[in-house]
Motif scaffolding. Structure first.
Motif, PDB file in Angstrom:
ATOM      1  N   GLY A  22       0.664  -1.229  -0.121  1.00 31.56           N
ATOM      2  CA  GLY A  22      -0.515  -0.251   0.278  1.00 31.56           C
ATOM      3  C   GLY A  22       0.719   1.447   0.159  1.00 31.56           C
ATOM      4  O   GLY A  22       2.061   1.385   0.748  1.00 31.56           O
ATOM      5  N   GLY A  64      10.744  -0.579   8.450  1.00 33.66           N
ATOM      6  CA  GLY A  64       8.816  -0.433   8.444  1.00 33.66           C
ATOM      7  C   GLY A  64       8.009   0.080   7.371  1.00 33.66           C
ATOM      8  O   GLY A  64       7.115   0.251   7.797  1.00 33.66           O
ATOM      9  N   LYS A  67      10.096  -2.170   2.218  1.00 31.99           N
ATOM     10  CA  LYS A  67      11.150  -2.031   1.165  1.00 31.99           C
ATOM     11  C   LYS A  67      11.694  -3.416   1.235  1.00 31.99           C
ATOM     12  O   LYS A  67      12.205  -4.463   0.099  1.00 31.99           O
ATOM     13  N   THR A  68      11.710  -4.178   2.405  1.00 26.84           N
ATOM     14  CA  THR A  68      11.540  -5.849   1.754  1.00 26.84           C
ATOM     15  C   THR A  68      10.810  -6.736   1.545  1.00 26.84           C
ATOM     16  O   THR A  68      10.418  -7.067   0.328  1.00 26.84           O
ATOM     17  N   HIS A 212      -4.728  -4.627   5.756  1.00 20.57           N
ATOM     18  CA  HIS A 212      -4.180  -5.459   6.295  1.00 20.57           C
ATOM     19  C   HIS A 212      -5.820  -5.752   7.281  1.00 20.57           C
ATOM     20  O   HIS A 212      -5.712  -6.400   8.047  1.00 20.57           O
ATOM     21  N   GLU A 244      -0.119  -2.390  10.335  1.00 20.09           N
ATOM     22  CA  GLU A 244      -0.198  -3.893  10.244  1.00 20.09           C
ATOM     23  C   GLU A 244      -0.283  -3.951  11.876  1.00 20.09           C
ATOM     24  O   GLU A 244      -1.056  -4.728  12.668  1.00 20.09           O
TER      25      GLU A 244
HETATM   26  P1  ATP Z   1      13.885  -3.085   8.279  1.00 13.20           P
HETATM   27  O1  ATP Z   1      14.224  -1.864   7.602  1.00 13.20           O
HETATM   28  O2  ATP Z   1      13.438  -3.020   9.280  1.00 13.20           O
HETATM   29  O3  ATP Z   1      14.041  -3.925   7.132  1.00 13.20           O
HETATM   30  P2  ATP Z   1      11.011  -2.710   6.033  1.00 13.20           P
HETATM   31  O4  ATP Z   1      11.246  -1.221   5.450  1.00 13.20           O
HETATM   32  O5  ATP Z   1      12.365  -3.749   4.994  1.00 13.20           O
HETATM   33  O6  ATP Z   1      11.936  -2.254   7.667  1.00 13.20           O
HETATM   34  P3  ATP Z   1       9.118  -4.688   5.904  1.00 13.20           P
HETATM   35  O7  ATP Z   1      10.116  -5.820   6.327  1.00 13.20           O
HETATM   36  O8  ATP Z   1       8.918  -4.316   4.862  1.00 13.20           O
HETATM   37  O9  ATP Z   1       9.933  -3.237   6.020  1.00 13.20           O
HETATM   38  O10 ATP Z   1       7.644  -4.166   6.627  1.00 13.20           O
HETATM   39  C1  ATP Z   1       7.537  -5.237   7.928  1.00 13.20           C
HETATM   40  C2  ATP Z   1       6.592  -5.342   7.262  1.00 13.20           C
HETATM   41  O11 ATP Z   1       5.703  -4.880   7.477  1.00 13.20           O
HETATM   42  C3  ATP Z   1       6.337  -5.904   6.161  1.00 13.20           C
HETATM   43  O12 ATP Z   1       5.990  -7.640   5.617  1.00 13.20           O
HETATM   44  C4  ATP Z   1       4.049  -5.694   5.597  1.00 13.20           C
HETATM   45  O13 ATP Z   1       3.335  -6.491   6.352  1.00 13.20           O
HETATM   46  C5  ATP Z   1       3.735  -4.531   6.617  1.00 13.20           C
HETATM   47  N1  ATP Z   1       4.191  -3.252   5.763  1.00 13.20           N
HETATM   48  C6  ATP Z   1       5.519  -2.745   6.161  1.00 13.20           C
HETATM   49  N2  ATP Z   1       5.004  -1.843   4.979  1.00 13.20           N
HETATM   50  C7  ATP Z   1       3.485  -1.810   4.111  1.00 13.20           C
HETATM   51  C8  ATP Z   1       3.330  -1.538   3.269  1.00 13.20           C
HETATM   52  N3  ATP Z   1       3.559   0.050   2.058  1.00 13.20           N
HETATM   53  N4  ATP Z   1       2.574  -2.240   2.688  1.00 13.20           N
HETATM   54  C9  ATP Z   1       1.459  -2.974   3.303  1.00 13.20           C
HETATM   55  N5  ATP Z   1       2.539  -3.472   4.261  1.00 13.20           N
HETATM   56  C10 ATP Z   1       3.387  -3.356   4.829  1.00 13.20           C
END
Ligand code: ATP
Length: 286
Positions: A22, A64, A67-68, A212, A244
């Motif tokens: 999203g 959060g 990115k992942t 979510h 979430e």
């Molecule tokens: P980090 O820098 O800590 O690795 P990150 O940016 O990689 O954080 P994610 O691991 O991708 O963050 O996000 C954690 C979870 O939060 C995701 O698996 C998802 O469930 C939810 N989430 C985060 N961003 C979004 C988004 N834009 N849309 C939907 N869900 C999201």
């Protein structure tokens, strides 16, 4: 040069919300426009242009924000496979040569395939989390006499743009701190595309909340007073991960209302059928 047998694998009509992402539409478009044209164009046209693939993409922004998530979905779209995910600090070893060995192992599979097929038709996506933890050590590692950081950087760069470069890899690097990344890494042929994944705006927050709670809606488990415009307005500065979490807490509050004395394990389908998640459950979750 090597023969190039590119596959056209990306369906341009996909919808981001179907991927569970999203508020990142603009970022996604940006990634495609800047990083994937060479892989989306019909192979013969890309060939005619001698269009070089982007081998490194850097996603930066607060923890959060997805990115992942975005990197995993990109990998799925580009080759239908789960990416390899490695973490910067795990790559570093205090044993001589072990860090370089870790990096080499990371590319073994892609390398073997490249040697065998001689083309880029099977893309290997490698997600490199906490990139800054490795790359800020350039120079500073030298000064402590180990040189581990520099060797690791050189090993990685040689796979991306050095003499033994591979054309069938895409490395998606991630960091919370773009300012810590050695600028030598941001040159063409390296992590040449940098995209910021920032906190979601109000519309983005609503989209993420809807993602979510999609299952709840599908199963009629939300009361009418739950207003996602209101919740999006109340969640300024929330990350996707926090949104979430908010949805999950609301579910917990609803469940505890329905398990008066017994344990959650005793809850039955009939109770769940009657259970609904209310505006108040969301407000309690803050
Ligand atoms: P980090 O820098 O800590 O690795 P990150 O940016 O990689 O954080 P994610 O691991 O991708 O963050 O996000 C954690 C979870 O939060 C995701 O698996 C998802 O469930 C939810 N989430 C985060 N961003 C979004 C988004 N834009 N849309 C939907 N869900 C999201």
């Amino acid at each position: 040069g090597r023969p190039r047998a590119r596959k056209q694998i990306i369906n341009p009509d996909f919808k981001l919300e179907d991927l569970g992402i999203g508020g990142l539409d603009a970022e996604f478009q940006d990634i495609f426009r800047r990083a994937f044209n060479s892989r989306i164009l019909p192979p013969e046209i890309a060939e005619r242009l001698d269009y070089k693939h982007c081998k490194g993409l850097l996603l930066f922004g607060p923890p959060g924000t997805g990115k992942t998530l975005i990197a995993r979905k990109l990998s799925k779209m580009l080759n239908g496979k789960e990416p390899k995910i490695v973490n910067g600090p795990e790559m570093l070893s205090k044993y001589v040569g072990a860090s370089e060995e870790n990096i080499r192992n990371l590319f073994k599979e892609a390398e073997a395939e490249y040697k065998q097929k001689g083309d880029d038709s099977d893309l290997h996506v490698i997600i490199f989390d906490e990139l800054d933890s490795v790359f800020k050590q350039r120079g500073s590692a030298k000064s402590d006499g180990t040189g581990v950081g520099d060797n690791v950087v050189n090993q990685l760069l040689s796979k991306m743009d050095g003499v033994d470069q591979l054309n069938n890899i895409l490395i998606i690097g991630m960091t919370n701190r773009l300012d810590l990344i050695d600028s030598a890494l941001l040159r063409p042929g390296r992590f040449e595309i940098q995209i910021e994944i920032a906190l979601p705006d109000e519309k983005g927050r609503k989209d993420i909340l809807l993602i979510h709670t999609a299952k709840l809606k599908e199963n009629n488990l939300l009361t009418k007073d739950v207003d996602f415009d209101e919740l999006a307005g109340l969640t300024k500065n929330f990350t996707g991960a926090e949104l979430e979490g908010l949805c999950n807490s609301a579910k917990s509050f609803a469940i505890s209302r329905h398990t008066k004395s017994g344990s959650v394990a005793q809850i039955d389908a009939a109770t769940i059928d009657k259970m609904q998640i209310t505006r108040n459950d969301f407000l309690l979750a803050f």
